[in-house]
Design a protein around this motif. Structure first.
Motif, PDB file in Angstrom:
ATOM      1  N   TYR A  75      34.928  58.595  47.088  1.00  0.00           N
ATOM      2  CA  TYR A  75      34.589  58.680  45.666  1.00  0.00           C
ATOM      3  C   TYR A  75      35.737  59.338  44.913  1.00  0.00           C
ATOM      4  N   SER A  76      35.897  58.956  43.661  1.00  0.00           N
ATOM      5  CA  SER A  76      37.071  59.363  42.902  1.00  0.00           C
ATOM      6  C   SER A  76      36.696  59.609  41.447  1.00  0.00           C
ATOM      7  N   ARG A  77      37.655  60.098  40.683  1.00  0.00           N
ATOM      8  CA  ARG A  77      37.486  60.195  39.231  1.00  0.00           C
ATOM      9  C   ARG A  77      38.302  59.106  38.532  1.00  0.00           C
ATOM     10  N   GLU A  78      39.180  58.430  39.295  1.00  0.00           N
ATOM     11  CA  GLU A  78      39.882  57.238  38.810  1.00  0.00           C
ATOM     12  C   GLU A  78      39.644  56.134  39.829  1.00  0.00           C
ATOM     13  N   TRP A  79      39.007  55.059  39.370  1.00  0.00           N
ATOM     14  CA  TRP A  79      38.579  53.978  40.257  1.00  0.00           C
ATOM     15  C   TRP A  79      39.516  52.779  40.098  1.00  0.00           C
ATOM     16  N   THR A  80      40.162  52.386  41.191  1.00  0.00           N
ATOM     17  CA  THR A  80      41.039  51.221  41.165  1.00  0.00           C
ATOM     18  C   THR A  80      40.226  49.980  41.506  1.00  0.00           C
ATOM     19  N   LEU A  81      40.220  49.026  40.584  1.00  0.00           N
ATOM     20  CA  LEU A  81      39.442  47.796  40.732  1.00  0.00           C
ATOM     21  C   LEU A  81      40.386  46.613  40.840  1.00  0.00           C
ATOM     22  N   ARG A  82      40.322  45.907  41.968  1.00  0.00           N
ATOM     23  CA  ARG A  82      41.115  44.690  42.103  1.00  0.00           C
ATOM     24  C   ARG A  82      40.529  43.602  41.205  1.00  0.00           C
ATOM     25  N   ALA A  83      41.406  42.849  40.552  1.00  0.00           N
ATOM     26  CA  ALA A  83      40.937  41.878  39.561  1.00  0.00           C
ATOM     27  C   ALA A  83      41.854  40.663  39.503  1.00  0.00           C
ATOM     28  N   ILE A  84      41.260  39.536  39.102  1.00  0.00           N
ATOM     29  CA  ILE A  84      41.973  38.265  38.939  1.00  0.00           C
ATOM     30  C   ILE A  84      42.059  37.953  37.442  1.00  0.00           C
ATOM     31  N   PRO A  85      43.246  37.663  36.906  1.00  0.00           N
ATOM     32  CA  PRO A  85      43.374  37.362  35.480  1.00  0.00           C
ATOM     33  C   PRO A  85      42.621  36.095  35.096  1.00  0.00           C
ATOM     34  N   GLY A  86      42.181  36.047  33.830  1.00  0.00           N
ATOM     35  CA  GLY A  86      41.579  34.840  33.286  1.00  0.00           C
ATOM     36  C   GLY A  86      40.090  34.995  33.026  1.00  0.00           C
ATOM     37  N   PRO A  87      39.495  33.980  32.383  1.00  0.00           N
ATOM     38  CA  PRO A  87      40.107  32.699  31.999  1.00  0.00           C
ATOM     39  C   PRO A  87      40.891  32.743  30.690  1.00  0.00           C
ATOM     40  N   PHE A 146      43.015  48.727  36.745  1.00  0.00           N
ATOM     41  CA  PHE A 146      42.942  47.391  37.329  1.00  0.00           C
ATOM     42  C   PHE A 146      44.181  47.106  38.178  1.00  0.00           C
ATOM     43  N   GLN A 147      43.958  46.450  39.298  1.00  0.00           N
ATOM     44  CA  GLN A 147      45.041  46.076  40.213  1.00  0.00           C
ATOM     45  C   GLN A 147      45.015  44.573  40.435  1.00  0.00           C
ATOM     46  N   LEU A 148      46.161  43.937  40.251  1.00  0.00           N
ATOM     47  CA  LEU A 148      46.260  42.482  40.358  1.00  0.00           C
ATOM     48  C   LEU A 148      45.882  42.021  41.762  1.00  0.00           C
ATOM     49  N   CYS A 149      45.096  40.947  41.814  1.00  0.00           N
ATOM     50  CA  CYS A 149      44.576  40.440  43.086  1.00  0.00           C
ATOM     51  C   CYS A 149      44.565  38.919  43.045  1.00  0.00           C
ATOM     52  N   SER A 150      44.771  38.283  44.189  1.00  0.00           N
ATOM     53  CA  SER A 150      44.708  36.822  44.270  1.00  0.00           C
ATOM     54  C   SER A 150      43.310  36.385  44.687  1.00  0.00           C
ATOM     55  N   MET A 187      29.790  36.330  35.300  1.00  0.00           N
ATOM     56  CA  MET A 187      29.031  37.512  35.731  1.00  0.00           C
ATOM     57  C   MET A 187      28.912  37.545  37.250  1.00  0.00           C
ATOM     58  N   ARG A 188      29.012  38.654  37.957  1.00  0.00           N
ATOM     59  CA  ARG A 188      29.290  39.998  37.486  1.00  0.00           C
ATOM     60  C   ARG A 188      30.788  40.254  37.512  1.00  0.00           C
ATOM     61  N   GLY A 189      31.280  41.145  36.646  1.00  0.00           N
ATOM     62  CA  GLY A 189      32.646  41.604  36.721  1.00  0.00           C
ATOM     63  C   GLY A 189      33.608  41.125  35.675  1.00  0.00           C
ATOM     64  N   ALA A 190      33.172  40.290  34.719  1.00  0.00           N
ATOM     65  CA  ALA A 190      34.073  39.824  33.673  1.00  0.00           C
ATOM     66  C   ALA A 190      34.469  40.979  32.753  1.00  0.00           C
ATOM     67  N   LEU A 191      35.768  41.025  32.390  1.00  0.00           N
ATOM     68  CA  LEU A 191      36.225  42.001  31.393  1.00  0.00           C
ATOM     69  C   LEU A 191      36.234  41.306  30.041  1.00  0.00           C
ATOM     70  N   ASN A 192      35.180  41.509  29.296  1.00  0.00           N
ATOM     71  CA  ASN A 192      34.994  40.953  27.962  1.00  0.00           C
ATOM     72  C   ASN A 192      35.824  41.778  26.977  1.00  0.00           C
ATOM     73  N   GLY A 201      50.706  42.578  26.787  1.00  0.00           N
ATOM     74  CA  GLY A 201      49.314  43.014  26.737  1.00  0.00           C
ATOM     75  C   GLY A 201      48.652  42.983  28.098  1.00  0.00           C
ATOM     76  N   MET A 202      48.908  41.914  28.869  1.00  0.00           N
ATOM     77  CA  MET A 202      48.339  41.827  30.205  1.00  0.00           C
ATOM     78  C   MET A 202      48.975  42.858  31.135  1.00  0.00           C
ATOM     79  N   GLU A 203      50.265  43.117  30.936  1.00  0.00           N
ATOM     80  CA  GLU A 203      50.924  44.166  31.719  1.00  0.00           C
ATOM     81  C   GLU A 203      50.265  45.517  31.431  1.00  0.00           C
ATOM     82  N   TYR A 204      49.963  45.757  30.167  1.00  0.00           N
ATOM     83  CA  TYR A 204      49.275  47.001  29.783  1.00  0.00           C
ATOM     84  C   TYR A 204      47.911  47.091  30.460  1.00  0.00           C
ATOM     85  N   LEU A 205      47.210  45.973  30.507  1.00  0.00           N
ATOM     86  CA  LEU A 205      45.868  45.936  31.095  1.00  0.00           C
ATOM     87  C   LEU A 205      45.907  46.317  32.574  1.00  0.00           C
ATOM     88  N   PHE A 206      46.977  45.921  33.274  1.00  0.00           N
ATOM     89  CA  PHE A 206      47.064  46.161  34.713  1.00  0.00           C
ATOM     90  C   PHE A 206      47.868  47.419  35.076  1.00  0.00           C
TER      91      PHE A 206
END
Length: 327
Positions: free
Chosen positions: A177-189, A302-306, A252-257, A200-205
């Motif tokens: 458990y942490s106070r900063e959570w790293t979440l692997r994510a796939i860009p899009g749509p 967020f961490q870039l993931c394939s 759903m689940r997990g979309a970054l709106n 902007g996407m670089e900032y997001l990741f």
């Protein structure tokens, strides 16, 4: 049976993977916010990993057992008490008729506990799931969070209670458990170059986003994005803000709106479609971390993931809930 004495901030009956197959009808999957905590709580008491348990959010839940049983508590590392004595977490514990379990406040990390009970929670499934959707008022226990006076029934244990008592999760399998959570994510749509800039996407990741106090089971709201995130001046026919698009289904689940300048993670009870862009999707294997993120305190990165990595991570996670992880 279990009689609720205090419902706490928000205590729900939830299972996993929730109510699948109804996104097209506008029904969110619901289900446990932290499926890893739920899975281990069930494993320890001899249930299938997806069986219904109690999800205790932020604490202050209290209940009395009306029968002997075996329980397991997982989640935020602040143990509840039984008759005033701390409960050992991440292991199965025998309780007796008349015992009272009490959750106080959350620990220094994490936001939710899972209370697994031998035999699971005996509520009528709704559309194939026992999970509660509090925004639709269906499923679980009367479609709502628990309140004083509620009585929950248990199912039949898979083994004798004596055989289930004292089972412990091996230390190496207890989640960090942490106070900063790293979440692997796939860009899009909806990403660069049509909706967001490369910068902007670089900032997001690369940025660490604080979870806002307005977060709940439908959405985890994060701190605002700069205007430079967007590649458009407006949403065209979708609307005046560049985050606006023509309505489409949300993953759903997990979309970054992206709602205005606010990034919003759509989780268990979130909306299934709408008119805002979605810049990335958190992979299924990391969704549990969102459920342990504490609003107004924790951060998300967020961490870039394939796609291939996401599929493998999901396969690996399903291998956790087996007898080999228990001593």
């Amino acid at each position: 049976m279990l009689t609720v004495k205090q419902g706490g901030i928000e205590t729900l009956v939830e299972d996993w993977p929730g109510r699948l197959g109804f996104l097209g009808k506008g029904m969110a999957p619901s289900g446990a916010f932290d499926n890893v905590g739920l899975g281990y709580a069930n494993l320890l008491v001899g249930n299938l990993p997806g069986e219904a348990a109690l999800e205790v959010t932020a604490g202050f839940f209290e209940a009395e057992f009306n029968a002997d049983t075996v329980i397991a508590v997982t989640g935020t590392p602040q143990p509840p008490t039984i008759n005033g004595q701390p409960v050992a977490m991440w292991q199965s514990v025998e309780v007796h008729k008349g015992d009272t379990i009490k959750f106080s406040h959350i620990g220094s990390t994490g936001f939710r506990w899972y209370l697994g009970i031998a035999g699971g929670i005996d509520v009528q499934p709704y559309l194939g799931s026992k999970s509660t959707c509090i925004f639709g008022n269906y499923g679980g226990f009367e479609g709502r969070k628990l309140q004083p006076g509620d009585v929950l029934k248990f199912g039949n244990p898979s083994r004798n209670l004596s055989d289930l008592t004292g089972r412990k999760l091996k230390q190496e399998f207890i989640p960090e458990y942490s106070r900063e959570w790293t979440l692997r994510a796939i860009p899009g749509p909806n990403t660069c170059p049509d909706y967001a800039t490369e910068e902007g996407m670089e900032y997001l990741f690369t940025h660490s986003f604080k979870v806002q106090h307005t977060s709940n089971r439908s959405a985890y709201r994060l701190e605002a994005l700069p205007d430079s995130f967007f590649s458009r001046a407006d949403g065209g026919v979708g609307g005046s803000h560049p985050s606006n698009i023509i309505d489409h289904g949300y993953a759903m689940r997990g979309a970054l709106n992206i709602c205005g300048n606010t990034p919003v993670l759509l989780i268990a009870d979130g909306p299934t479609l709408g008119g805002y862009m979605c810049a990335l999707n958190v992979i299924n294997a990391d969704l549990w971390k969102v459920g342990q993120g504490t609003p107004a305190r924790d951060f998300i990165k967020f961490q870039l993931c394939s796609q291939e990595e996401a599929i493998q991570a999901r396969i690996d996670q399903t291998k956790l809930f087996v007898e080999d992880t228990v001593v």
